[in-house]
Write an enzyme that holds these catalytic residues in place. Structure first.
Site, PDB file in Angstrom:
ATOM      1  N   TYR A  57       0.800 -31.849  -6.326  1.00 23.20           N
ATOM      2  CA  TYR A  57       0.493 -31.072  -5.125  1.00 23.20           C
ATOM      3  C   TYR A  57       0.054 -32.031  -4.020  1.00 23.20           C
ATOM      4  O   TYR A  57      -1.053 -32.573  -4.054  1.00 23.20           O
ATOM      5  CB  TYR A  57      -0.629 -30.065  -5.391  1.00 23.20           C
ATOM      6  CG  TYR A  57      -0.246 -28.862  -6.221  1.00 23.20           C
ATOM      7  CD1 TYR A  57       1.056 -28.672  -6.686  1.00 23.20           C
ATOM      8  CD2 TYR A  57      -1.187 -27.897  -6.540  1.00 23.20           C
ATOM      9  CE1 TYR A  57       1.389 -27.563  -7.444  1.00 23.20           C
ATOM     10  CE2 TYR A  57      -0.870 -26.778  -7.300  1.00 23.20           C
ATOM     11  CZ  TYR A  57       0.423 -26.629  -7.753  1.00 23.20           C
ATOM     12  OH  TYR A  57       0.749 -25.522  -8.515  1.00 23.20           O
ATOM     13  N   PRO A 213       2.829 -14.203  -7.022  1.00 25.02           N
ATOM     14  CA  PRO A 213       2.358 -12.834  -7.269  1.00 25.02           C
ATOM     15  C   PRO A 213       2.843 -11.813  -6.247  1.00 25.02           C
ATOM     16  O   PRO A 213       2.721 -10.616  -6.478  1.00 25.02           O
ATOM     17  CB  PRO A 213       0.839 -12.980  -7.213  1.00 25.02           C
ATOM     18  CG  PRO A 213       0.615 -14.129  -6.285  1.00 25.02           C
ATOM     19  CD  PRO A 213       1.738 -15.094  -6.608  1.00 25.02           C
ATOM     20  N   LEU A 214       3.411 -12.303  -5.147  1.00 24.53           N
ATOM     21  CA  LEU A 214       3.991 -11.394  -4.152  1.00 24.53           C
ATOM     22  C   LEU A 214       5.505 -11.563  -4.066  1.00 24.53           C
ATOM     23  O   LEU A 214       6.150 -10.985  -3.191  1.00 24.53           O
ATOM     24  CB  LEU A 214       3.353 -11.641  -2.773  1.00 24.53           C
ATOM     25  CG  LEU A 214       1.845 -11.385  -2.708  1.00 24.53           C
ATOM     26  CD1 LEU A 214       1.291 -11.778  -1.343  1.00 24.53           C
ATOM     27  CD2 LEU A 214       1.525  -9.929  -3.023  1.00 24.53           C
ATOM     28  N   GLY A 215       6.080 -12.335  -5.002  1.00 25.80           N
ATOM     29  CA  GLY A 215       7.526 -12.554  -4.999  1.00 25.80           C
ATOM     30  C   GLY A 215       7.966 -13.314  -3.765  1.00 25.80           C
ATOM     31  O   GLY A 215       7.163 -13.900  -3.036  1.00 25.80           O
ATOM     32  N   GLY A 216       9.280 -13.328  -3.547  1.00 25.86           N
ATOM     33  CA  GLY A 216       9.811 -13.836  -2.292  1.00 25.86           C
ATOM     34  C   GLY A 216       9.687 -15.319  -2.050  1.00 25.86           C
ATOM     35  O   GLY A 216       9.916 -15.787  -0.939  1.00 25.86           O
ATOM     36  N   PRO A 219      14.793 -17.587  -1.753  1.00 23.56           N
ATOM     37  CA  PRO A 219      15.765 -16.578  -1.323  1.00 23.56           C
ATOM     38  C   PRO A 219      16.324 -15.829  -2.528  1.00 23.56           C
ATOM     39  O   PRO A 219      16.656 -16.427  -3.547  1.00 23.56           O
ATOM     40  CB  PRO A 219      16.856 -17.417  -0.639  1.00 23.56           C
ATOM     41  CG  PRO A 219      16.163 -18.661  -0.194  1.00 23.56           C
ATOM     42  CD  PRO A 219      15.131 -18.930  -1.250  1.00 23.56           C
TER      43      PRO A 219
END
Length: 300
Positions: A57, A213-216, A219
């Protein structure tokens, strides 16, 4: 009827607040180190007592910030991961490092970067499932060989607990005798492929720590915040769709822990506040009814 959530859960033998902090986004503050330090200090002030990181990171930047803020204090659990290493000159910022000797070297790199004698929790990123890279060539390594070196490192006192990431349910079952503290897989309201594995983790007292945790994130991955039911719940409760997506995870199962990341102080506070959101039975039913789509978007 309303559904509330416990504020704490177990992780690697410790009781922690269910909302932690994922350090990946700290690299966005690479040229503003003071801001990165202040942000992480604010996270701890707000109750964060588990931080998720990796040596790759920001090419060690996140670990350096964590070292400055957390150091060796025992009230903040630092979870790191191995299976990939920084690759500043490569086509991607990381390269796979799945071989046993590479896993050992990565643990040593994290120990140095974090300034610790022992890593409380180390997640082995397997890359068997979920979006992202797939191992090839000499990076295709048997799970048993990887677990052997992880157990050896635990026996040596260099790591405290072992987690798995991007693992299949069959892989988790094979790994159970080694003692697994948590599983990190891509999972969200809109992508619930791993429901059976979430159940297995609950039965085995293993923490479920979803990433994306929120997807996306890539693409083609479904975005939780675009779901009509999520938007309707957010409007009804006066919160953001992102907060609803995170709150649903906390309500969905008591062993779910969150590690949302951000480089923004206001966003950090919004993330921490999701533990206080109560979803009533009707809202939960509407969210549970959202269609789940696959998270499988291999990049290579």
């Amino acid at each position: 009827m309303s559904a509330s959530t416990a504020s704490t859960a177990s992780l690697a033998g410790r009781t922690v607040f269910r909302v932690g902090y994922g350090a990946l986004q700290l690299e966005r503050l690479h040229d503003r180190r003071d801001e990165a330090v202040a942000l992480l200090r604010r996270a701890v002030e707000l109750g964060v007592d588990h931080v998720d990181t990796a040596e790759f990171y920001g090419f060690g930047f996140a670990n350096a910030v964590i070292r400055e803020v957390v150091g060796s204090r025992d009230d903040v659990l630092v979870a790191t991961k191995v299976g990939a290493d920084p690759d500043p000159g490569g086509p991607m910022p990381l390269r796979l490092a799945q071989r046993p000797e590479q896993l050992r070297a990565s643990v040593e790199d994290n120990l140095r970067g974090l300034g610790l004698d022992r890593l409380p929790l180390v997640n082995l990123r397997r890359l068997d499932t979920g979006p992202g890279l797939r191992p090839a060539g000499d990076q295709v390594v048997d799970l048993d060989d990887q677990l052997a070196v992880m157990v050896a490192l635990r026996d040596e006192g260099k790591i405290g607990a072992i987690g798995l990431s991007s693992v299949t349910i069959d892989g988790l079952r094979r790994a159970l005798p080694a003692g697994i503290a948590c599983v990190q897989n891509a999972y969200s309201l809109a992508s619930r492929d791993d429901e059976d594995m979430l159940g297995l983790c609950a039965a085995e007292d293993i923490a479920w720590v979803p990433f994306f945790p929120l997807g996306g994130a890539f693409p083609g991955l479904p975005k939780v915040t675009e779901e009509p039911a999520v938007r309707a719940a957010a409007e009804s409760l006066g919160v953001t769709p992102s907060q609803i997506g995170l709150a649903w995870l906390l309500h969905h199962a008591p062993h779910v822990l969150l590690i949302p990341g951000t480089a923004d102080a206001a966003h950090l506070e919004a993330n921490m506040a999701v533990s206080e959101i109560t979803l009533d039975g009707a809202t939960l039913a509407a969210l549970d009814a959202v269609e789940t789509r696959s998270n499988e978007v291999p990049l290579g």
